[in-house]
Design a protein around this motif. Structure first.
Motif, PDB file in Angstrom:
ATOM      1  N   LYS A  16      -2.037 -35.513  -6.186  1.00 62.00           N
ATOM      2  CA  LYS A  16      -1.792 -34.072  -6.166  1.00 62.00           C
ATOM      3  C   LYS A  16      -1.048 -33.687  -4.884  1.00 62.00           C
ATOM      4  O   LYS A  16      -1.397 -34.126  -3.787  1.00 62.00           O
TER       5      LYS A  16
ATOM      6  N   ASP B 278       0.765 -30.256  -2.624  1.00 65.27           N
ATOM      7  CA  ASP B 278       0.739 -28.792  -2.513  1.00 65.27           C
ATOM      8  C   ASP B 278       2.110 -28.238  -2.872  1.00 65.27           C
ATOM      9  O   ASP B 278       3.026 -28.977  -3.261  1.00 65.27           O
TER      10      ASP B 278
ATOM     11  N   CYS C 192      -2.246 -33.461  -0.999  1.00 65.56           N
ATOM     12  CA  CYS C 192      -3.564 -32.827  -0.901  1.00 65.56           C
ATOM     13  C   CYS C 192      -4.642 -33.897  -0.757  1.00 65.56           C
ATOM     14  O   CYS C 192      -4.592 -34.938  -1.422  1.00 65.56           O
TER      15      CYS C 192
ATOM     16  N   THR D 266     -11.206 -31.731   0.492  1.00 67.50           N
ATOM     17  CA  THR D 266     -11.693 -30.555  -0.248  1.00 67.50           C
ATOM     18  C   THR D 266     -10.617 -29.954  -1.144  1.00 67.50           C
ATOM     19  O   THR D 266     -10.929 -29.324  -2.157  1.00 67.50           O
ATOM     20  N   ASP D 267      -9.347 -30.141  -0.803  1.00 66.85           N
ATOM     21  CA  ASP D 267      -8.268 -29.655  -1.663  1.00 66.85           C
ATOM     22  C   ASP D 267      -8.239 -30.386  -3.001  1.00 66.85           C
ATOM     23  O   ASP D 267      -7.605 -29.929  -3.957  1.00 66.85           O
ATOM     24  N   CYS D 268      -8.918 -31.525  -3.044  1.00 65.45           N
ATOM     25  CA  CYS D 268      -9.014 -32.303  -4.287  1.00 65.45           C
ATOM     26  C   CYS D 268     -10.445 -32.329  -4.809  1.00 65.45           C
ATOM     27  O   CYS D 268     -10.779 -33.133  -5.681  1.00 65.45           O
TER      28      CYS D 268
ATOM     29  N   THR E 145      -7.126 -38.938  -1.626  1.00 71.70           N
ATOM     30  CA  THR E 145      -6.313 -38.081  -2.474  1.00 71.70           C
ATOM     31  C   THR E 145      -7.005 -37.882  -3.824  1.00 71.70           C
ATOM     32  O   THR E 145      -8.113 -38.366  -4.053  1.00 71.70           O
ATOM     33  N   SER E 146      -6.301 -37.223  -4.734  1.00 72.08           N
ATOM     34  CA  SER E 146      -6.839 -37.012  -6.078  1.00 72.08           C
ATOM     35  C   SER E 146      -6.940 -38.310  -6.868  1.00 72.08           C
ATOM     36  O   SER E 146      -7.585 -38.356  -7.910  1.00 72.08           O
TER      37      SER E 146
ATOM     38  N   SER F 133      -1.224 -32.618   3.616  1.00 72.17           N
ATOM     39  CA  SER F 133      -1.293 -31.160   3.629  1.00 72.17           C
ATOM     40  C   SER F 133      -2.376 -30.692   4.589  1.00 72.17           C
ATOM     41  O   SER F 133      -3.502 -31.192   4.574  1.00 72.17           O
ATOM     42  N   GLY F 134      -2.015 -29.769   5.463  1.00 65.93           N
ATOM     43  CA  GLY F 134      -2.972 -29.216   6.409  1.00 65.93           C
ATOM     44  C   GLY F 134      -3.125 -29.996   7.686  1.00 65.93           C
ATOM     45  O   GLY F 134      -3.910 -29.600   8.566  1.00 65.93           O
TER      46      GLY F 134
END
Length: 542
Positions: free
Chosen positions: A478, A480, A486, A489-491, A500-501, A513-514
């Motif tokens: 995944k 962004d 991502c 927590t984004d996943c 990652t996802s 990301s982030g």
């Protein structure tokens, strides 16, 4: 400013302890070399560690055949280069100056001894690193480049060598040494060329061909997977490499141009803890590379990842632009970001011929006798301007905004403003690139008042941000809305901030990301992610 190692003159005679020598003798075999016999030839694999017992070993000048340096290696000293750690190739030819007795230990056996005796390892690696530094300082290695200033392919090889800390000698197109080299190698005088070793001329030279000759393009056995493949050799990737090796994981790092990534192009990092006088990005990451190799991590360049797939048995396979692939039980994506290009007319004509995306020693040389123009308002642009001002007649920093307060560190901005050789052009852009085969000039246009300032310049540096290098992932993880990976927590993964996802694929550094786009945070992420990788590949050890 800190550099890669102490000078060879300080460390070359660091003695091994009697117990170290005894261990080497017990593991090796004795060999006799009569006076004049070659002990190591440029381009041959460094497949053994050589301890001198009796006699002397000297470095040979490949052109004249005479002794190259005054110093020799005598009893108690040893042959070797930093490439020994990775199974690379000899870059200095060595021969017996007199009848010589040595003890030779197979490389893998010696690495095993060094891993069990860290005191011995520290001495040997320190000396090997110092030898590499002296080669870099003396511009002396297995590569000779003729006509770097006249040939773009030669310049690309020079850039590859410079950024990977590979010693080489650059010769002008005409000159006594160039003519002697051309005659020795059987090529026409005043012809741009890359020479490897004594007389091997590299046809249509490329970084990939040079890497192969130096043993940097590790032969990949598709049937033998690794525990973790780290894609990207910047600070995050190299930190992960160090900790993966230290944890006993079979690890490999791939990098598409040079170990160091974008950080490797930074001429001076002053805010990294532990280096109060600053250190170049290339030297900082090179230290990490050596440290990782000490623990058994392998590095391969130049290999650009082009695809990621998952096999039915759960292994991940990463394809590379060379046509090779590596399969791994887990993958750490540390590919960072790629410099953005500007929509400037004729920019492509001048890339590598006056327009650059890095400001290292090799690019700085092209600034002598001209004005340099740096586009960008971040720390990288500011560091580049400070560094280039040592060689350029004057440096112009061009920024679109009306201030640098929000984009550049305060200490760096104050230095730029105080330097009489640097001018900052606010609310401005570059237009009108001019020149034939090389950049010769450009215009700086002030968008606030419409004024246009023509600049005679052969050196334009573009540092205007970057985009994440994630296209090769092919939808496996995944992203962004800006293309960054991502994680955590984004996943929906509270237990693993860097996963990652796709389970088994992790991401660290600028591509995540982030993430905080700083060298220190990248190193931190690279070191921490390995604990999560370890739990994934060795679940029974939890």
């Amino acid at each position: 400013m800190e550099t890669i190692a102490f000078d060879l003159r300080q460390t070359q005679r660091t003695p091994l302890a009697d117990s170290h020598i005894a261990a080497i003798r017990a593991a090796g075999v004795s060999k006799h070399y009569p006076a004049g016999a070659m002990v190591a030839r440029q381009g041959e694999r460094i497949d053994r560690f050589i301890l001198v017992e009796v006699g002397q070993i000297e470095v040979v000048d490949v052109v004249s055949g005479a002794r190259k340096v005054d110093a020799t290696l005598g009893p108690g000293q040893y042959l070797g280069e930093i490439a020994f750690l990775a199974g690379g190739r000899w870059t200095l030819p060595m021969r017996a100056a007199r009848d010589t007795e040595v003890v030779e230990v197979e490389r893998e056996v010696m690495l095993g001894i060094m891993s069990r005796v860290p005191e011995m390892s520290d001495i040997i690696i320190g000396v090997f690193a110092a030898r590499r530094r002296r080669q870099l300082d003396d511009r002396d290695g297995a590569l000779r480049l003729i006509g770097e200033d006249q040939s773009l392919p030669i310049r690309r090889v020079a850039e590859f060598a410079e950024r990977n800390r590979i010693p080489y000698r650059s010769l002008p197109l005409t000159g006594e040494e160039s003519l002697a080299t051309a005659q020795q190698c059987g090529i026409a005088a005043a012809t741009p060329a890359v020479i490897f070793g004594e007389r091997e001329v590299i046809a249509d030279p490329t970084p990939a061909k040079v890497a192969k000759l130096l043993g940097l393009d590790i032969t990949i056995d598709a049937e033998q997977d690794v525990d973790v493949l780290i894609v990207g050799g910047g600070p995050a990737g190299v930190a992960a490499a160090v900790y993966a090796g230290a944890e006993g994981l079979r690890a490999m790092v791939s990098e598409d141009l040079a170990i160091g990534g974008q950080a490797g192009t930074s001429s001076r990092i002053e805010n990294y803890m532990g280096f109060p006088t600053g250190i170049s990005g290339a030297d900082l990451v090179w230290r990490g590379e050596v440290q990782a190799m000490k623990f058994g991590t392998r590095f391969a360049v130049p290999l650009r990842a082009t695809s990621l797939e998952r096999r039915d048995d759960g292994l991940f396979c990463v394809g590379f632009d060379s046509g090779q692939s590596v399969c791994a039980r887990s993958v750490v994506v540390a590919t960072g970001v790629e410099y953005r290009r500007l929509p400037l007319d004729r920019l492509e004509d001048f890339e590598g011929n006056g327009a650059y995306y890095a400001a290292t020693e090799i690019e700085a040389r092209y600034c002598r006798g001209t004005q340099a123009v740096v586009i960008g308002g971040g720390n990288s642009a500011g560091q580049a301007a400070m560094y280039l001002s040592r060689n350029a007649d004057h440096v112009h920093v061009v920024v679109r905004s009306a201030t640098l307060a929000a984009s550049m560190s305060s200490y760096l901005l104050h230095r730029l403003e105080a330097d009489p050789k640097i001018t900052i052009h606010y609310s401005s852009e570059v237009e009108g690139l001019q020149g034939g085969d090389r950049l010769e000039g450009l215009d700086i246009v002030n968008r606030a008042d419409g004024t246009r300032l023509p600049i005679e310049s052969r050196a334009l540096f573009i540092m205007v941000g970057a985009a994440p290098n994630t296209a090769w992932l092919g939808g496996m993880v995944k992203l962004d809305d800006k293309g960054f990976i991502c994680t955590g927590t984004d996943c929906g993964l509270a237990h693993s901030p860097y996963e990652t996802s796709c389970p088994g694929v992790f991401s660290v550094g600028d591509v995540r990301s982030g993430s905080v786009k700083r060298v220190a945070s990248a190193v931190g992420e690279g070191s921490v992610v390995i604990s999560h990788v370890y739990r994934y590949v060795r679940p029974s050890h939890e």
